[in-house]
Design an enzyme around this catalytic site. Structure first.
Site, PDB file in Angstrom:
ATOM      1  N   THR A  60      45.518  15.279   8.233  1.00 37.51           N
ATOM      2  CA  THR A  60      46.502  14.310   8.700  1.00 37.51           C
ATOM      3  C   THR A  60      47.316  14.879   9.856  1.00 37.51           C
ATOM      4  OG1 THR A  60      46.797  13.831   6.356  1.00 37.51           O
ATOM      5  CG2 THR A  60      48.263  12.697   7.883  1.00 37.51           C
ATOM      6  N   ARG A  97      46.959   6.273   7.101  1.00 37.12           N
ATOM      7  CA  ARG A  97      47.326   7.467   7.866  1.00 37.12           C
ATOM      8  C   ARG A  97      46.435   7.670   9.094  1.00 37.12           C
ATOM      9  NH1 ARG A  97      46.430  11.245   2.851  1.00 37.12           N
ATOM     10  NH2 ARG A  97      45.029   9.502   2.426  1.00 37.12           N
ATOM     11  N   HIS A 146      36.892  10.960   7.371  1.00 36.47           N
ATOM     12  CA  HIS A 146      37.738  10.812   6.184  1.00 36.47           C
ATOM     13  C   HIS A 146      37.815   9.333   5.830  1.00 36.47           C
ATOM     14  CE1 HIS A 146      41.600  10.909   3.843  1.00 36.47           C
ATOM     15  NE2 HIS A 146      41.734   9.742   4.430  1.00 36.47           N
ATOM     16  N   ASP A 183      37.336  19.917  -0.276  1.00 32.92           N
ATOM     17  CA  ASP A 183      38.631  19.514   0.292  1.00 32.92           C
ATOM     18  C   ASP A 183      39.669  20.588  -0.005  1.00 32.92           C
ATOM     19  OD1 ASP A 183      40.388  17.990   1.745  1.00 32.92           O
ATOM     20  OD2 ASP A 183      40.354  16.259   0.422  1.00 32.92           O
TER      21      ASP A 183
HETATM   22 ZN    ZN Z   1      40.321  13.723   3.978  1.00 35.18          ZN
END
Ligand code: ZN
Length: 404
Positions: A113, A177, A209, A298
Site C-alpha cells: 500500500t 486502497r 493485489h 504475504d
Molecule cells: Zn496484497
C-alpha cells in the site's frame, strides 16, 4: 551486540557435498537417492553415488528425511508492509531467518500500500542484502499505486537495467486502497512489463493485489479480451481472500493465467476467506490444473480488516512461516507431496522464468529443504550453503544476533 560486528557474509559453501539416503522429490518422486552438490549447484542425483576420496567431499546422512527443492515465495514485504493505520503500523523488515526457517530459498519482494514512505530503491537494496546473506532474492518494481513508482523512472528500464527486478507488483485492483486503475492504465503497465521482460529475459509479469471489491477479476478479463498481451503476464494474488473471488479464479486459469493463493495467518478469523490449505485442497478436489496455481506468504504484509466505511477494525501481520505451515498442513491431510510441491516450487519458478530454481536436477541451484516425518522443515540449503541444520539456525542475518 553479541558475537562480533555484522559482516553480512555467510560461511562459504563446501565445494563438494554428498547428501545420502533421503527420499527425493524433484518434485517428482525419485525414491531414496544420493545427491551430489558442487559449487552451489546440483551436480548429480542417483540411487547410490560412489564414495569420494576422504577429504574431498563433505558427507551428510539424511536417511529418514524427505528432500525437496527449496520453496519459492513470490510475495514478501521484504522492507515491511503496512502503514495503513498511521506510521506506527509500518511493519518491520523481514529477517533472513524468518525466510530460511520457513524453507524459503528464493524470495520476491514487494512494497504494498505504502509507496510513499517506502521506495523501490529501499526494496532493491534489501533484496541485494538478502542475496549477500545467502538467499536468492528478487523483487517487483512498483507498489499498489499508479503511476508505478520505479527506480529508474520507467517500468521498462527497471526491468532491463536492474538485475533483481522481475516485473511489476503488487499493483492493486478491486480495492479501495488502489489507484482505481482504468483498463488503459493497466494495459500500459502490463505492456511495459511484458516488453521489458522480453528485452531482459525476465518474467515480465504484473503481480496483482486483488482486493475484496465486487469487480473481482473484471479488469483482468477485459485486459485479456481487448489486448494481445499473453495471459501469463497477469498474476493475481490473494485469490482466496473471499469465496466469490476464489470461485471465479478457474475461469482466469482456463484463459491461461496462473493464480496465487495467500497463506493467511491461521489465528486470524478467516471470515469469508479460505485458508491456503483449504483453497489448495479444494482446487485439487475440483480437478483444476495444479500447474496454474502458486502459493505465497504475504510475509510482513499488514492484514487489516476494514469496516464498510474503510475504518480498520482489526489487524494482523503476514509471516513467511505460513508458507511451510501450509505445506505441512496439506501433508497432514494426506495429500501426496509430489502433487502439492509444484505449487510452492516448480510452478513459481516457471512463472518467474527462473529455470535454475524450483526443481532438483543436475545444473539447478543447490537449493534444498529436508522435511521431517511430520512434513516440517528440518534443514535448509541455499545455493549450497546450510542455513538451517537439523532444526538449528546455522546462519543469521548480520543484525539478528542482537535480537535472539
Ligand atoms: Zn496484497
Amino acid at each position: 551486540m553479541a558475537g562480533g560486528p555484522p559482516s553480512g557474509h555467510v560461511p562459504s559453501a563446501s565445494l563438494i557435498q554428498v547428501l545420502r539416503g533421503a527420499e527425493v522429490y524433484a518434485p517428482e518422486p525419485r525414491g531414496p537417492a544420493d545427491i551430489l552438490l558442487a559449487g552451489g549447484k546440483v551436480a548429480a542425483i542417483a540411487p547410490s553415488l560412489p564414495a569420494l576420496p576422504p577429504g574431498l567431499a563433505e558427507e551428510h546422512d539424511l536417511r529418514g528425511l524427505r528432500l525437496v527443492p527449496g520453496l519459492l515465495d513470490a510475495h514478501v514485504h521484504l522492507v515491511g508492509g503496512g502503514g495503513e493505520a498511521g506510521p506506527h503500523t509500518r511493519v518491520p523488515p523481514v529477517t533472513l531467518t524468518q525466510l530460511s526457517r520457513a524453507g524459503i530459498t528464493t524470495v520476491v519482494g514487494v512494497l504494498g500500500t505504502d509507496g510513499t514512505t517506502r521506495s523501490v530503491a529501499d526494496l532493491v537494496a534489501r533484496t541485494l542484502g538478502l542475496r549477500a546473506e545467502g538467499l536468492s532474492a528478487y523483487c517487483y518494481t512498483g507498489s499498489y499505486e499508479l503511476p508505478v513508482p520505479t527506480l529508474t523512472g520507467s517500468v521498462r528500464k527497471d526491468l532491463v537495467y536492474v538485475d533483481p527486478i522481475l516485473g511489476v507488483g503488487e499493483l492493486a485492483i478491486s480495492d479501495h486502497r488502489s489507484s482505481q486503475p482504468t483498463l488503459d492504465e493497466l494495459l500500459r503497465v502490463a505492456a511495459d512489463a511484458h516488453v521489458g521482460g522480453m528485452m531482459s529475459g525476465k518474467a515480465g509479469i504484473v503481480h496483482l493485489h486483488m482486493g475484496d471489491g465486487p469487480r473481482g477479476f473484471d479488469l483482468i478479463q477485459r485486459a485479456l479480451d481487448t489486448s494481445e498481451l499473453p495471459p501469463r503476464v497477469f498474476h493475481p494474488t490473494h485469490v482466496n481472500r473471499n469465496r466469490k473471488l476464489f470461485a471465479a479464479a478457474p475461469e482466469l486459469v482456463r484463459r491461461g493465467c496462473t493464480v496465487d493463493v495467500t497463506a493467511f495467518p491461521p489465528e486470524e478469523d478467516p471470515g469469508d476467506s479460505l485458508y491456503a490449505a483449504d483453497a489448495i485442497d479444494r482446487w485439487l478436489a475440483d480437478g483444476l490444473p495444479v500447474h496454474r496455481l502458486t502459493c505465497s506468504s504475504d510475509g510482513a504484509g499488514c492484514m487489516p480488516v476494514f469496516d464498510a466505511h474503510g475504518h480498520i477494525c482489526a489487524m494482523d501481520v503476514g509471516r513467511p512461516a505460513t508458507l511451510s505451515d501450509t505445506l505441512t498442513e496439506l501433508l497432514a491431510r494426506g495429500l501426496p507431496l509430489a502433487t502439492i510441491l509444484p505449487i510452492f516450487t516448480t510452478n513459481v519458478a516457471d512463472l518467474l522464468r527462473l529455470s535454475h530454481k524450483g526443481r532438483l536436477a543436475p545444473g539447478a541451484d543447490a537449493d534444498l529443504v529436508a522435511l521431517d516425518a511430520a512434513g516440517r522443515v528440518d534443514s535448509v540449503i541455499a545455493r549450497g550453503r546450510w542455513l538451517v541444520r537439523r532444526g538449528e539456525t546455522v546462519v543469521t542475518g548480520p543484525f539478528e544476533r542482537s535480537h535472539p
